[in-house]
Write an enzyme that holds these catalytic residues in place. Structure first.
Site, mmCIF file in Angstrom:
data_model
loop_
_atom_site.group_PDB
_atom_site.id
_atom_site.type_symbol
_atom_site.label_atom_id
_atom_site.label_comp_id
_atom_site.label_asym_id
_atom_site.label_seq_id
_atom_site.Cartn_x
_atom_site.Cartn_y
_atom_site.Cartn_z
ATOM 1 N N GLU A 274 68.986 46.508 52.733
ATOM 2 C CA GLU A 274 68.438 46.380 51.382
ATOM 3 C C GLU A 274 67.740 47.664 50.930
ATOM 4 O O GLU A 274 67.849 48.065 49.781
ATOM 5 C CB GLU A 274 67.454 45.198 51.296
ATOM 6 C CG GLU A 274 68.121 43.836 51.359
ATOM 7 C CD GLU A 274 69.084 43.599 50.206
ATOM 8 O OE1 GLU A 274 68.975 44.276 49.171
ATOM 9 O OE2 GLU A 274 69.958 42.734 50.353
ATOM 10 N N TYR B 135 61.752 42.296 44.933
ATOM 11 C CA TYR B 135 63.190 42.145 45.152
ATOM 12 C C TYR B 135 63.522 42.134 46.649
ATOM 13 O O TYR B 135 64.196 41.220 47.142
ATOM 14 C CB TYR B 135 63.995 43.272 44.449
ATOM 15 C CG TYR B 135 65.371 43.314 45.024
ATOM 16 C CD1 TYR B 135 66.300 42.325 44.672
ATOM 17 C CD2 TYR B 135 65.729 44.245 45.998
ATOM 18 C CE1 TYR B 135 67.538 42.275 45.270
ATOM 19 C CE2 TYR B 135 66.967 44.202 46.603
ATOM 20 C CZ TYR B 135 67.867 43.218 46.231
ATOM 21 O OH TYR B 135 69.086 43.154 46.843
ATOM 22 N N ASP C 96 67.488 41.895 41.162
ATOM 23 C CA ASP C 96 67.728 43.341 41.057
ATOM 24 C C ASP C 96 68.363 43.633 39.694
ATOM 25 O O ASP C 96 68.492 42.739 38.844
ATOM 26 C CB ASP C 96 68.598 43.834 42.231
ATOM 27 C CG ASP C 96 70.034 43.352 42.114
ATOM 28 O OD1 ASP C 96 70.316 42.477 41.259
ATOM 29 O OD2 ASP C 96 70.884 43.860 42.869
#
Ligand code: SF4
Length: 334
Positions: A33, A116, A134
């Site tokens: 991520e 996020y 996102d």
């Protein structure tokens, strides 16, 4: 919500097979991520595999040498991401006994992890029913519900998150979040180019129905980038590059750089600058222009390249080898 069922079935049939989707390991999901922020999927894959190969767990990351960490990140850009990863790994060791925290609110307390990323890790790796909003999700939301609000506005993001929170299915929260992001990344594309004919939620989509896909989402103008002009010296001694370490704070902190000076020097001024630093060219000086773009700054560089000799290098200067991470902004000068 009618659009959720077709979205989930579409994802089960069409999800790209990506290395981080083959694991539920929280550490691996975290690394992926962070790498995927501001970086294309295809560019991330080899970095992700190499990074996990060398630093397979939190403890390895918490104790890695900075130069090694920078080297593993070299070319990915936004190096503060790597520094924050190491910092957060230290926090996990000291506060969570070295085990990846599982809950959204715990993840949120770590360096470099915002709403996020905490949502993505908690839902994908640990099954917590929280959203992960996102840029892809914001775009899909704005079009699906026909909302003409600036998607760069943090208040809008907050609203989208609040809207999605009760909708995230408890039995497959990670799949739901990944499906929304995947739709934005592969079908509901930006810049007025959505592939609505392939979209599983077309029949519920306001932008599609009202023919507004070109005008949604609304994006406020980005701040103009500042231009900095400089002269960079790509010097080699017997073929080995010369450079020094950047300061521990600021842009490209702690990485290595080529010698440089502010402003664009003329050919004669470059020769003079070398002399001032006790450096003698061996053969001709070569000159060319290069540009590198950061998020808020553009470097316009005049490069002076030469094979040189020096009795002693200025303080802090070194001959660089493969162990020194040289950011792309300087690599483009070679
Ligand atoms: S129908 Fe088109 S605009 Fe609407 S969500 Fe699908 S791809 Fe996006």
């Amino acid at each position: 919500m009618d659009w959720m069922t077709p979205l989930l079935s579409w994802y089960h049939e069409n999800a790209r097979d990506l290395p981080w989707r083959r694991t539920r390991d929280g550490y691996a999901v975290w690394i992926s991520e962070i790498m995927l922020q501001q970086t294309r999927v295809a560019a991330v894959i080899p970095y992700y595999e190499r990074f996990l190969g060398e630093l397979p767990d939190v403890t390895a990351l918490a104790t890695v040498e900075d130069d090694r960490l920078h080297k593993l990140w070299e070319g990915l850009g936004y190096y503060s991401r790597a520094r924050n990863l190491k910092k957060a790994a230290g926090e996990i060791v000291s506060r969570f006994g070295g085990s990846m925290p599982r809950r959204y609110d715990e993840l949120l307390t770590l360096s470099g992890i915002g709403e996020y990323t905490a949502g993505a890790i908690a839902s994908i790796a640990f099954g917590e029913a929280v959203p992960a909003v996102d840029g892809n999700v914001l775009r899909v939301y704005a079009r699906l519900f026909g909302v003409a609000r600036d998607i760069r506005d943090p208040a809008f993001k907050k609203e989208v998150r609040a809207f999605l929170l009760p909708l995230v299915p408890k039995d497959q929260p990670g799949v739901f979040n990944a499906a929304l992001m995947e739709l934005g990344a592969t079908v509901c594309l930006p810049n007025g180019q959505p592939k609505c004919a392939e979209c599983p939620v077309r029949s519920d989509c306001v932008a599609y129905r009202e023919n507004r896909t070109a005008e949604l989402p609304v994006l406020s103008a980005k701040k103009a980038r500042r231009t900095e002009r400089k002269t960079v010296f790509a010097l080699t001694i017997e073929g080995q590059l010369v450079g020094f370490r950047r300061p521990d704070s600021g842009l490209l902190a702690g990485l290595w750089q080529l010698p440089e000076t502010d402003g664009e020097l003329t050919d004669v001024e470059c020769a003079f600058w070398l002399g001032e630093h006790g450096i003698a060219p061996v053969g001709e000086l070569r000159f060319y222009e290069r540009k590198h773009i950061f998020t808020h700054i553009e470097w316009h560089m005049r490069v002076c390249a030469a094979e040189v000799s020096a009795k002693t290098l200025p303080e802090g200067w070194r001959l660089l080898d493969e162990s020194h991470a040289l950011p792309t902004a300087y690599r483009v000068c070679l």
